[in-house]
Write an enzyme that holds these catalytic residues in place. Structure first.
Site, PDB file in Angstrom:
ATOM      1  N   HIS A  53      14.515 -44.763  18.168  1.00 18.94           N
ATOM      2  CA  HIS A  53      14.457 -43.807  19.268  1.00 18.94           C
ATOM      3  C   HIS A  53      14.404 -42.403  18.667  1.00 18.94           C
ATOM      4  O   HIS A  53      14.882 -42.171  17.550  1.00 18.94           O
ATOM      5  CB  HIS A  53      15.693 -43.915  20.157  1.00 18.94           C
ATOM      6  CG  HIS A  53      15.728 -45.146  20.997  1.00 18.94           C
ATOM      7  ND1 HIS A  53      16.402 -45.185  22.193  1.00 18.94           N
ATOM      8  CD2 HIS A  53      15.188 -46.372  20.820  1.00 18.94           C
ATOM      9  CE1 HIS A  53      16.280 -46.392  22.729  1.00 18.94           C
ATOM     10  NE2 HIS A  53      15.549 -47.130  21.909  1.00 18.94           N
ATOM     11  N   GLU A  55      16.105 -39.711  19.186  1.00 18.24           N
ATOM     12  CA  GLU A  55      17.396 -39.146  18.812  1.00 18.24           C
ATOM     13  C   GLU A  55      17.885 -39.721  17.488  1.00 18.24           C
ATOM     14  O   GLU A  55      18.374 -38.989  16.625  1.00 18.24           O
ATOM     15  CB  GLU A  55      18.460 -39.429  19.880  1.00 18.24           C
ATOM     16  CG  GLU A  55      18.159 -38.869  21.246  1.00 18.24           C
ATOM     17  CD  GLU A  55      17.501 -39.893  22.169  1.00 18.24           C
ATOM     18  OE1 GLU A  55      16.513 -40.536  21.768  1.00 18.24           O
ATOM     19  OE2 GLU A  55      17.982 -40.039  23.307  1.00 18.24           O
ATOM     20  N   CYS A  83      20.168 -42.846  25.936  1.00 11.70           N
ATOM     21  CA  CYS A  83      20.542 -44.208  26.314  1.00 11.70           C
ATOM     22  C   CYS A  83      21.902 -44.538  25.674  1.00 11.70           C
ATOM     23  O   CYS A  83      22.447 -43.736  24.913  1.00 11.70           O
ATOM     24  CB  CYS A  83      19.467 -45.183  25.837  1.00 11.70           C
ATOM     25  SG  CYS A  83      19.455 -45.430  24.042  1.00 11.70           S
ATOM     26  N   CYS A  86      21.786 -44.301  21.757  1.00 14.58           N
ATOM     27  CA  CYS A  86      21.673 -42.930  21.273  1.00 14.58           C
ATOM     28  C   CYS A  86      22.935 -42.131  21.552  1.00 14.58           C
ATOM     29  O   CYS A  86      23.346 -41.309  20.731  1.00 14.58           O
ATOM     30  CB  CYS A  86      20.432 -42.272  21.861  1.00 14.58           C
ATOM     31  SG  CYS A  86      18.911 -43.040  21.264  1.00 14.58           S
TER      32      CYS A  86
END
Length: 154
Positions: A53, A55, A83, A86
């Site tokens: 992801h 992040e 999410c 993260c």
């Protein structure tokens, strides 16, 4: 243009890079002392890795640059509300402030579904703000999913 807007615009540039690769358009930057120290954008489809992801990539790069797993004095700018994974990475890295653009009502963990960033799970405080360039950040996501639907039915 204020600093939050300037850094979110860079996160949006990263999100556009993801979109150009067919990835969900999420971008992130880590800032320390008013300077961008790392960038990231989604690569989980391209690299076939659930951990990639935006992040997590930006946090990993910041840790490598600063030489440790803690990121004191750092801020994270991300185009979509983090999410659960993260949010955990943000907490574990000790990032001090998170600014996100668009809310994620399905899996957002900075206030939309749950607020993991404000549950006193760690021994430090974290500031979280949503809605920074929120409409622009939401629009890039909407356009991406419109394109997916359009391609599916053509």
């Amino acid at each position: 243009m204020d600093a939050d807007e300037r850094f979110m615009r860079e996160a949006l540039r990263q999100a556009r890079r993801a979109a150009a690769m067919g990835e969900m358009p999420v971008g992130a930057v880590v800032v320390r002392g008013g300077e961008i120290i790392s960038r990231g954008y989604n690569k989980r489809e391209t690299k076939k890795n659930a951990l990639l992801h935006a992040e997590c990539i930006a946090i990993d790069r910041a840790c490598r640059k600063l030489g440790g797993w803690r990121l004191p004095g750092c801020e994270l700018y991300v185009t979509l509300e983090p999410c659960p994974m993260c949010a955990g990475a943000i907490l574990n890295s000790r990032i001090e402030r998170v600014c996100y653009g668009a809310a994620d009502p399905k899996s957002g963990c900075a206030g939309s579904r749950i607020n993991l960033l404000d549950m006193n799970l760690c021994n430090y405080s974290l500031i979280s703000e949503g809605g920074v360039l929120g409409e622009e950040c939401a629009e890039i996501m909407k356009e991406f999913f419109r394109g997916l639907r359009r391609n599916k039915f053509e």
